[in-house]
Design a protein around this motif. Sequence first.
Motif, PDB file in Angstrom:
ATOM      1  N   MET A   1      -0.900  13.629  38.650  1.00 41.21           N
ATOM      2  CA  MET A   1      -1.430  12.609  37.757  1.00 41.21           C
ATOM      3  C   MET A   1      -0.260  11.790  37.220  1.00 41.21           C
ATOM      4  N   THR A   2      -0.493  10.532  37.039  1.00 44.16           N
ATOM      5  CA  THR A   2       0.579   9.629  36.651  1.00 44.16           C
ATOM      6  C   THR A   2       1.026   9.832  35.209  1.00 44.16           C
ATOM      7  N   ASN A   3       0.174  10.322  34.315  1.00 50.49           N
ATOM      8  CA  ASN A   3       0.576  10.472  32.920  1.00 50.49           C
ATOM      9  C   ASN A   3       0.991  11.900  32.576  1.00 50.49           C
ATOM     10  N   PHE A   4       1.200  12.758  33.570  1.00 46.13           N
ATOM     11  CA  PHE A   4       1.725  14.103  33.343  1.00 46.13           C
ATOM     12  C   PHE A   4       3.220  14.016  33.054  1.00 46.13           C
ATOM     13  N   VAL A   5       3.653  14.704  31.994  1.00 45.35           N
ATOM     14  CA  VAL A   5       5.067  14.778  31.648  1.00 45.35           C
ATOM     15  C   VAL A   5       5.412  16.246  31.427  1.00 45.35           C
ATOM     16  N   LEU A   6       6.435  16.715  32.107  1.00 44.22           N
ATOM     17  CA  LEU A   6       6.875  18.097  31.959  1.00 44.22           C
ATOM     18  C   LEU A   6       7.601  18.268  30.631  1.00 44.22           C
ATOM     19  N   ASP A   7       7.275  19.338  29.922  1.00 47.62           N
ATOM     20  CA  ASP A   7       7.943  19.644  28.664  1.00 47.62           C
ATOM     21  C   ASP A   7       9.454  19.735  28.910  1.00 47.62           C
ATOM     22  N   PRO A   8      10.262  19.120  28.046  1.00 47.55           N
ATOM     23  CA  PRO A   8      11.713  19.118  28.256  1.00 47.55           C
ATOM     24  C   PRO A   8      12.337  20.513  28.334  1.00 47.55           C
ATOM     25  N   ARG A   9      11.761  21.482  27.627  1.00 48.36           N
ATOM     26  CA  ARG A   9      12.322  22.837  27.678  1.00 48.36           C
ATOM     27  C   ARG A   9      12.071  23.482  29.032  1.00 48.36           C
ATOM     28  N   LEU A  10      10.888  23.227  29.617  1.00 43.67           N
ATOM     29  CA  LEU A  10      10.614  23.755  30.961  1.00 43.67           C
ATOM     30  C   LEU A  10      11.530  23.093  31.976  1.00 43.67           C
ATOM     31  N   GLU A  11      11.743  21.806  31.796  1.00 42.78           N
ATOM     32  CA  GLU A  11      12.635  21.078  32.705  1.00 42.78           C
ATOM     33  C   GLU A  11      14.069  21.594  32.592  1.00 42.78           C
ATOM     34  N   ARG A  12      14.501  21.867  31.379  1.00 43.64           N
ATOM     35  CA  ARG A  12      15.869  22.348  31.143  1.00 43.64           C
ATOM     36  C   ARG A  12      16.090  23.763  31.689  1.00 43.64           C
ATOM     37  N   ASP A  13      15.087  24.620  31.556  1.00 43.98           N
ATOM     38  CA  ASP A  13      15.246  26.045  31.865  1.00 43.98           C
ATOM     39  C   ASP A  13      14.831  26.434  33.283  1.00 43.98           C
ATOM     40  N   SER A  14      14.402  25.460  34.086  1.00 41.79           N
ATOM     41  CA  SER A  14      13.928  25.781  35.434  1.00 41.79           C
ATOM     42  C   SER A  14      14.250  24.637  36.388  1.00 41.79           C
ATOM     43  N   THR A  15      14.182  24.956  37.678  1.00 41.39           N
ATOM     44  CA  THR A  15      14.407  23.937  38.699  1.00 41.39           C
ATOM     45  C   THR A  15      13.187  23.854  39.598  1.00 41.39           C
ATOM     46  N   PRO A  16      12.852  22.658  40.048  1.00 41.68           N
ATOM     47  CA  PRO A  16      11.677  22.514  40.908  1.00 41.68           C
ATOM     48  C   PRO A  16      11.910  23.163  42.274  1.00 41.68           C
ATOM     49  N   VAL A  17      10.865  23.814  42.775  1.00 44.39           N
ATOM     50  CA  VAL A  17      10.885  24.383  44.118  1.00 44.39           C
ATOM     51  C   VAL A  17      10.016  23.527  45.024  1.00 44.39           C
ATOM     52  N   MET A  18       8.771  23.289  44.591  1.00 42.82           N
ATOM     53  CA  MET A  18       7.861  22.448  45.358  1.00 42.82           C
ATOM     54  C   MET A  18       6.629  22.144  44.517  1.00 42.82           C
ATOM     55  N   ARG A  19       5.855  21.207  45.002  1.00 45.16           N
ATOM     56  CA  ARG A  19       4.569  20.918  44.378  1.00 45.16           C
ATOM     57  C   ARG A  19       3.489  21.536  45.240  1.00 45.16           C
ATOM     58  N   LEU A  20       2.630  22.300  44.585  1.00 44.35           N
ATOM     59  CA  LEU A  20       1.445  22.829  45.252  1.00 44.35           C
ATOM     60  C   LEU A  20       0.325  21.821  45.009  1.00 44.35           C
ATOM     61  N   GLY A  21      -0.907  22.189  45.257  1.00 42.37           N
ATOM     62  CA  GLY A  21      -2.010  21.246  45.062  1.00 42.37           C
ATOM     63  C   GLY A  21      -2.185  20.805  43.621  1.00 42.37           C
ATOM     64  N   LEU A  22      -2.134  21.749  42.697  1.00 42.02           N
ATOM     65  CA  LEU A  22      -2.324  21.472  41.274  1.00 42.02           C
ATOM     66  C   LEU A  22      -1.009  21.553  40.504  1.00 42.02           C
ATOM     67  N   CYS A  23      -0.202  22.525  40.841  1.00 44.05           N
ATOM     68  CA  CYS A  23       0.948  22.896  40.014  1.00 44.05           C
ATOM     69  C   CYS A  23       2.285  22.520  40.623  1.00 44.05           C
ATOM     70  N   GLN A  24       3.238  22.356  39.723  1.00 38.70           N
ATOM     71  CA  GLN A  24       4.638  22.384  40.112  1.00 38.70           C
ATOM     72  C   GLN A  24       5.037  23.858  40.158  1.00 38.70           C
ATOM     73  N   LEU A  25       5.719  24.258  41.209  1.00 37.32           N
ATOM     74  CA  LEU A  25       6.299  25.591  41.294  1.00 37.32           C
ATOM     75  C   LEU A  25       7.770  25.429  40.949  1.00 37.32           C
ATOM     76  N   ARG A  26       8.236  26.149  39.916  1.00 32.46           N
ATOM     77  CA  ARG A  26       9.599  25.999  39.413  1.00 32.46           C
ATOM     78  C   ARG A  26      10.252  27.365  39.308  1.00 32.46           C
ATOM     79  N   LEU A  27      11.548  27.429  39.540  1.00 31.41           N
ATOM     80  CA  LEU A  27      12.313  28.659  39.436  1.00 31.41           C
ATOM     81  C   LEU A  27      13.033  28.682  38.094  1.00 31.41           C
ATOM     82  N   MET A  28      12.784  29.740  37.312  1.00 31.87           N
ATOM     83  CA  MET A  28      13.499  29.904  36.044  1.00 31.87           C
ATOM     84  C   MET A  28      14.965  30.175  36.321  1.00 31.87           C
ATOM     85  N   ASP A  29      15.831  29.643  35.475  1.00 30.41           N
ATOM     86  CA  ASP A  29      17.266  29.807  35.654  1.00 30.41           C
ATOM     87  C   ASP A  29      17.739  31.073  34.939  1.00 30.41           C
ATOM     88  N   ASP A  30      17.232  32.217  35.429  1.00 30.44           N
ATOM     89  CA  ASP A  30      17.645  33.526  34.924  1.00 30.44           C
ATOM     90  C   ASP A  30      17.596  34.493  36.098  1.00 30.44           C
TER      91      ASP A  30
END
Length: 134
Positions: A1-30
């Motif tokens: 969706m065009t108006n979806f914005v990822l929370d800055p803390r999720l963006e800071r603490d994880s890296t994108p792996v891929m987009r599935l149908g609904l979700c972003q799949l992200r790897l936590m940096d731990d």
Amino acid sequence: MTNFVLDPRLERDSTPVMRLGLCQLRLMDDSRWPWVLLVPQRPGICEIFEMTPLDQTMLTFETAIAAKAVKQATGCRKINVGALGNQVRQFHLHIIARNEGDDAWPGPVWGHGAPVPWSRSARTAFTERLLEAL
């Protein structure tokens, strides 16, 4: 969706792996636990019941395939799945590989010690195994 914005803390603490149908799949940096997030790309969602029935079904499907891939990529004994949202209100689902004797076993990983960031090579190797399992 065009108006979806990822929370800055999720963006800071994880890296994108891929987009599935609904979700972003992200790897936590731990690196202590292979730990991924599913973040439905829908604006303003804080709780699962705020999602449409179709999105809830897609989330269930994507959770199952991501959890299976994490287990396959790690050989872990147990997969933990949880949605807390006490610190980050934007709905996101944690999928965490666990093993007896890991740093927090058998307790939860949240609040246990300080995160240990992935090295670039270890993150790349894990991401490749995860993508292959998917």
